[in-house]
Design a protein around this motif. Sequence first.
Motif, PDB file in Angstrom:
ATOM      1  N   ALA A  41      27.536  70.432  27.929  1.00  0.00           N
ATOM      2  CA  ALA A  41      28.319  70.068  26.672  1.00  0.00           C
ATOM      3  C   ALA A  41      28.035  71.130  25.631  1.00  0.00           C
ATOM      4  O   ALA A  41      26.893  71.695  25.524  1.00  0.00           O
ATOM      5  CB  ALA A  41      28.051  68.628  26.011  1.00  0.00           C
ATOM      6  N   VAL A  42      29.071  71.410  24.821  1.00  0.00           N
ATOM      7  CA  VAL A  42      29.089  72.449  23.875  1.00  0.00           C
ATOM      8  C   VAL A  42      29.239  71.673  22.624  1.00  0.00           C
ATOM      9  O   VAL A  42      30.058  71.049  22.335  1.00  0.00           O
ATOM     10  CB  VAL A  42      29.964  73.723  24.354  1.00  0.00           C
ATOM     11  CG1 VAL A  42      30.003  74.533  22.937  1.00  0.00           C
ATOM     12  CG2 VAL A  42      29.767  74.371  25.457  1.00  0.00           C
ATOM     13  N   PHE A  43      28.390  72.223  21.483  1.00  0.00           N
ATOM     14  CA  PHE A  43      28.483  71.606  20.114  1.00  0.00           C
ATOM     15  C   PHE A  43      28.723  72.727  19.212  1.00  0.00           C
ATOM     16  O   PHE A  43      28.039  73.483  19.215  1.00  0.00           O
ATOM     17  CB  PHE A  43      27.585  70.634  19.780  1.00  0.00           C
ATOM     18  CG  PHE A  43      27.230  69.558  20.785  1.00  0.00           C
ATOM     19  CD1 PHE A  43      27.810  68.318  20.493  1.00  0.00           C
ATOM     20  CD2 PHE A  43      26.489  69.695  21.945  1.00  0.00           C
ATOM     21  CE1 PHE A  43      27.546  67.220  21.602  1.00  0.00           C
ATOM     22  CE2 PHE A  43      26.332  68.660  22.850  1.00  0.00           C
ATOM     23  CZ  PHE A  43      26.870  67.673  22.750  1.00  0.00           C
ATOM     24  N   ARG A  44      29.531  72.330  18.386  1.00  0.00           N
ATOM     25  CA  ARG A  44      29.749  73.340  17.295  1.00  0.00           C
ATOM     26  C   ARG A  44      30.276  72.836  15.765  1.00  0.00           C
ATOM     27  O   ARG A  44      30.835  71.708  15.928  1.00  0.00           O
ATOM     28  CB  ARG A  44      30.518  74.637  17.579  1.00  0.00           C
ATOM     29  CG  ARG A  44      31.980  74.261  18.234  1.00  0.00           C
ATOM     30  CD  ARG A  44      32.722  75.628  18.337  1.00  0.00           C
ATOM     31  NE  ARG A  44      32.324  76.559  19.364  1.00  0.00           N
ATOM     32  CZ  ARG A  44      32.698  76.275  20.698  1.00  0.00           C
ATOM     33  NH1 ARG A  44      33.317  75.409  21.180  1.00  0.00           N
ATOM     34  NH2 ARG A  44      32.047  77.048  21.481  1.00  0.00           N
ATOM     35  N   ASP A  45      30.234  73.587  14.710  1.00  0.00           N
ATOM     36  CA  ASP A  45      31.077  73.030  13.688  1.00  0.00           C
ATOM     37  C   ASP A  45      30.545  71.827  13.296  1.00  0.00           C
ATOM     38  O   ASP A  45      29.491  71.247  13.277  1.00  0.00           O
ATOM     39  CB  ASP A  45      32.678  73.217  13.995  1.00  0.00           C
ATOM     40  CG  ASP A  45      32.970  74.371  14.156  1.00  0.00           C
ATOM     41  OD1 ASP A  45      32.168  75.638  13.615  1.00  0.00           O
ATOM     42  OD2 ASP A  45      33.978  74.585  15.067  1.00  0.00           O
ATOM     43  N   SER A  46      31.563  70.874  12.942  1.00  0.00           N
ATOM     44  CA  SER A  46      31.364  69.528  12.469  1.00  0.00           C
ATOM     45  C   SER A  46      30.490  68.515  13.534  1.00  0.00           C
ATOM     46  O   SER A  46      29.839  67.590  13.131  1.00  0.00           O
ATOM     47  CB  SER A  46      32.521  68.782  12.004  1.00  0.00           C
ATOM     48  OG  SER A  46      33.530  68.604  12.921  1.00  0.00           O
ATOM     49  N   ALA A  47      31.159  68.698  14.832  1.00  0.00           N
ATOM     50  CA  ALA A  47      30.311  68.019  15.893  1.00  0.00           C
ATOM     51  C   ALA A  47      28.919  68.359  15.838  1.00  0.00           C
ATOM     52  O   ALA A  47      28.074  67.390  16.237  1.00  0.00           O
ATOM     53  CB  ALA A  47      30.980  68.242  17.042  1.00  0.00           C
ATOM     54  N   LEU A  48      28.516  69.243  15.490  1.00  0.00           N
ATOM     55  CA  LEU A  48      26.997  69.721  15.389  1.00  0.00           C
ATOM     56  C   LEU A  48      26.331  69.372  14.345  1.00  0.00           C
ATOM     57  O   LEU A  48      25.215  68.809  14.468  1.00  0.00           O
ATOM     58  CB  LEU A  48      26.962  71.112  15.978  1.00  0.00           C
ATOM     59  CG  LEU A  48      25.327  71.771  16.053  1.00  0.00           C
ATOM     60  CD1 LEU A  48      24.461  71.036  16.807  1.00  0.00           C
ATOM     61  CD2 LEU A  48      25.286  73.193  16.363  1.00  0.00           C
ATOM     62  N   ASP A  55      29.207  60.779  19.459  1.00  0.00           N
ATOM     63  CA  ASP A  55      29.111  59.831  20.362  1.00  0.00           C
ATOM     64  C   ASP A  55      30.161  59.756  21.466  1.00  0.00           C
ATOM     65  O   ASP A  55      29.940  58.965  22.217  1.00  0.00           O
ATOM     66  CB  ASP A  55      29.289  58.153  19.230  1.00  0.00           C
ATOM     67  CG  ASP A  55      28.161  58.196  18.593  1.00  0.00           C
ATOM     68  OD1 ASP A  55      27.059  58.568  18.624  1.00  0.00           O
ATOM     69  OD2 ASP A  55      28.361  57.170  17.851  1.00  0.00           O
ATOM     70  N   SER A  56      31.054  60.379  21.426  1.00  0.00           N
ATOM     71  CA  SER A  56      32.096  60.731  22.629  1.00  0.00           C
ATOM     72  C   SER A  56      31.599  61.275  23.799  1.00  0.00           C
ATOM     73  O   SER A  56      31.958  61.110  24.853  1.00  0.00           O
ATOM     74  CB  SER A  56      33.240  61.369  21.841  1.00  0.00           C
ATOM     75  OG  SER A  56      33.092  62.698  21.658  1.00  0.00           O
ATOM     76  N   LYS A  57      30.292  61.854  23.443  1.00  0.00           N
ATOM     77  CA  LYS A  57      29.608  62.525  24.650  1.00  0.00           C
ATOM     78  C   LYS A  57      28.630  61.851  25.294  1.00  0.00           C
ATOM     79  O   LYS A  57      28.110  60.752  24.675  1.00  0.00           O
ATOM     80  CB  LYS A  57      28.903  63.759  24.257  1.00  0.00           C
ATOM     81  CG  LYS A  57      29.663  64.923  23.333  1.00  0.00           C
ATOM     82  CD  LYS A  57      30.563  65.688  24.194  1.00  0.00           C
ATOM     83  CE  LYS A  57      31.406  66.771  23.524  1.00  0.00           C
ATOM     84  NZ  LYS A  57      32.071  67.547  24.513  1.00  0.00           N
ATOM     85  N   ALA A  58      28.432  61.950  26.716  1.00  0.00           N
ATOM     86  CA  ALA A  58      27.325  61.296  27.144  1.00  0.00           C
ATOM     87  C   ALA A  58      25.881  61.374  26.553  1.00  0.00           C
ATOM     88  O   ALA A  58      25.151  60.386  26.240  1.00  0.00           O
ATOM     89  CB  ALA A  58      27.395  61.412  28.741  1.00  0.00           C
ATOM     90  N   VAL A  59      25.923  62.453  26.422  1.00  0.00           N
ATOM     91  CA  VAL A  59      24.528  63.088  25.425  1.00  0.00           C
ATOM     92  C   VAL A  59      24.923  64.023  24.276  1.00  0.00           C
ATOM     93  O   VAL A  59      25.880  64.844  24.720  1.00  0.00           O
ATOM     94  CB  VAL A  59      23.740  63.703  26.630  1.00  0.00           C
ATOM     95  CG1 VAL A  59      22.432  63.886  25.724  1.00  0.00           C
ATOM     96  CG2 VAL A  59      23.071  62.798  27.680  1.00  0.00           C
ATOM     97  N   SER A  60      24.418  63.827  23.381  1.00  0.00           N
ATOM     98  CA  SER A  60      24.809  64.660  22.021  1.00  0.00           C
ATOM     99  C   SER A  60      23.677  65.256  21.474  1.00  0.00           C
ATOM    100  O   SER A  60      22.664  64.527  21.492  1.00  0.00           O
ATOM    101  CB  SER A  60      25.742  63.731  21.229  1.00  0.00           C
ATOM    102  OG  SER A  60      24.920  62.747  20.472  1.00  0.00           O
ATOM    103  N   VAL A  61      23.864  66.265  20.607  1.00  0.00           N
ATOM    104  CA  VAL A  61      23.039  66.957  19.848  1.00  0.00           C
ATOM    105  C   VAL A  61      23.581  66.946  18.473  1.00  0.00           C
ATOM    106  O   VAL A  61      24.804  67.512  18.150  1.00  0.00           O
ATOM    107  CB  VAL A  61      22.583  68.205  20.181  1.00  0.00           C
ATOM    108  CG1 VAL A  61      21.586  68.680  19.303  1.00  0.00           C
ATOM    109  CG2 VAL A  61      22.039  68.179  21.764  1.00  0.00           C
TER     110      VAL A  61
END
Length: 452
Positions: A41-48, A55-61
Amino acid sequence: MEKRNSKRTVLLFGVAFILIIAVFVISVFKLRMFNNTKHQAVFRDSALFSGEEADSKAVSVTAVPRDSTWAKVFDLYNEGLTEQNYQAYTYDFSVSNHTKDEVSEFSFKLNFDRDVFLSSAWNGALEIHQNVESNEIVATVPDLREFDNTKYPLETVTFDGECLIWMKKGDYLIYHPSSDASAMEMPIKPQEGTVPGIILYVAIGEDIHGSTLELEYTFHRLFTQEPVFWIAVAGLAIWLLSLIVYVIISVKIKKYKERHKRDNEIIKESIETFIGFIDAKDPYTNGHSIRVAQYTRLIAQKMGYEKEELERIYYVALLHDCGKIGVPDNILGKPGKLTDEEFEIIKSHTIRGGEILSSFHSLKNVGEGALYHHERYDGRGYPEGRAGEDIPLIARMICVADSFDAMNSNRVYRKKLTKEYIINEIEQNKGKQFDPKIADIMLELIKDGKIV
């Protein structure tokens, strides 16, 4: 037929068991595939940096800086700078598991979009990737809090006695969580998380919000969480329950059949013993009842009757002359012509037979053979003068079999008749004394040699 059905049932249980085992194997294979699959999974900007849509991801950071911060002077090029130009941020990287499965392993790669200086990190190890003069330098630091720059080929700077790793734009680090039990980073249980942290410096007025984090993780799912496994368990439970029920029913059926067979033997022996008393009254008709019963059963078999119904027909035919028990011996064995009174006594054996068998409820319609076997198809028989289809079918069968045996046996008043004569008599009396269809069946059995 019973053996064939039993084999089919055993085969069905075998096939069902194989299918259940196949489902178990599929569940194991599916589970292994799932647990060995690396998810990304890739996280950037506001999602990170703000946690939006995490919460839409199975595992989030999410990477959220703490409020406490401080600044320092970084004179990178010995320009004599005196004003503070770099600020420290403590980032908590919250790794959250939003699933019902356990996260067995994870790591994340943090790509920097600007120059930063790594100061410290805790729990896990940092795998540092630097690009220095077009060469990539890679080194893994187990604990950045105890970093000794003399042991690593990394580009570092030191200010105010603090040694920092210089990460330029395009450099990146990979965080490997600690496997130490005290760190409690792995595994991540369902609906739980872990929070590794990193302290770094960026130029005052800037931040790392343009950086990208790439997360890689694997799950460890238990059998109890695999739907296919529970389908297999349910199938096995149903299979076992069905097998137990089948075994219980089979045992009961076997006992019933054994008891039924034993009861049939008792009934048969009792009836044959009783019939033996009747036949013994006239030596010339000895064995008559058994032969008539055998002929009747052959006729019924030719008509399509099977199994228990054939046995019932045999017993009904076997008892057809039971009323003769009440006929005096001197009349039964009289060699000469009977008087009208004696003939009426002989005829009464049909009614007596019906009366004797009226309380015999073990065999369905057992009295029909005794009562109506001297009725004629043309209505000129006795005791009631019934005709055609009004005469019970079994009585019409016995009528043909009884007449054949009477003609085919020695009697006190004559010798047995020839086969040609008997066949001719049956032919001549079709539709008169005999049911035409049953008479034809009898003739066919005689011609085929099944009745001699």
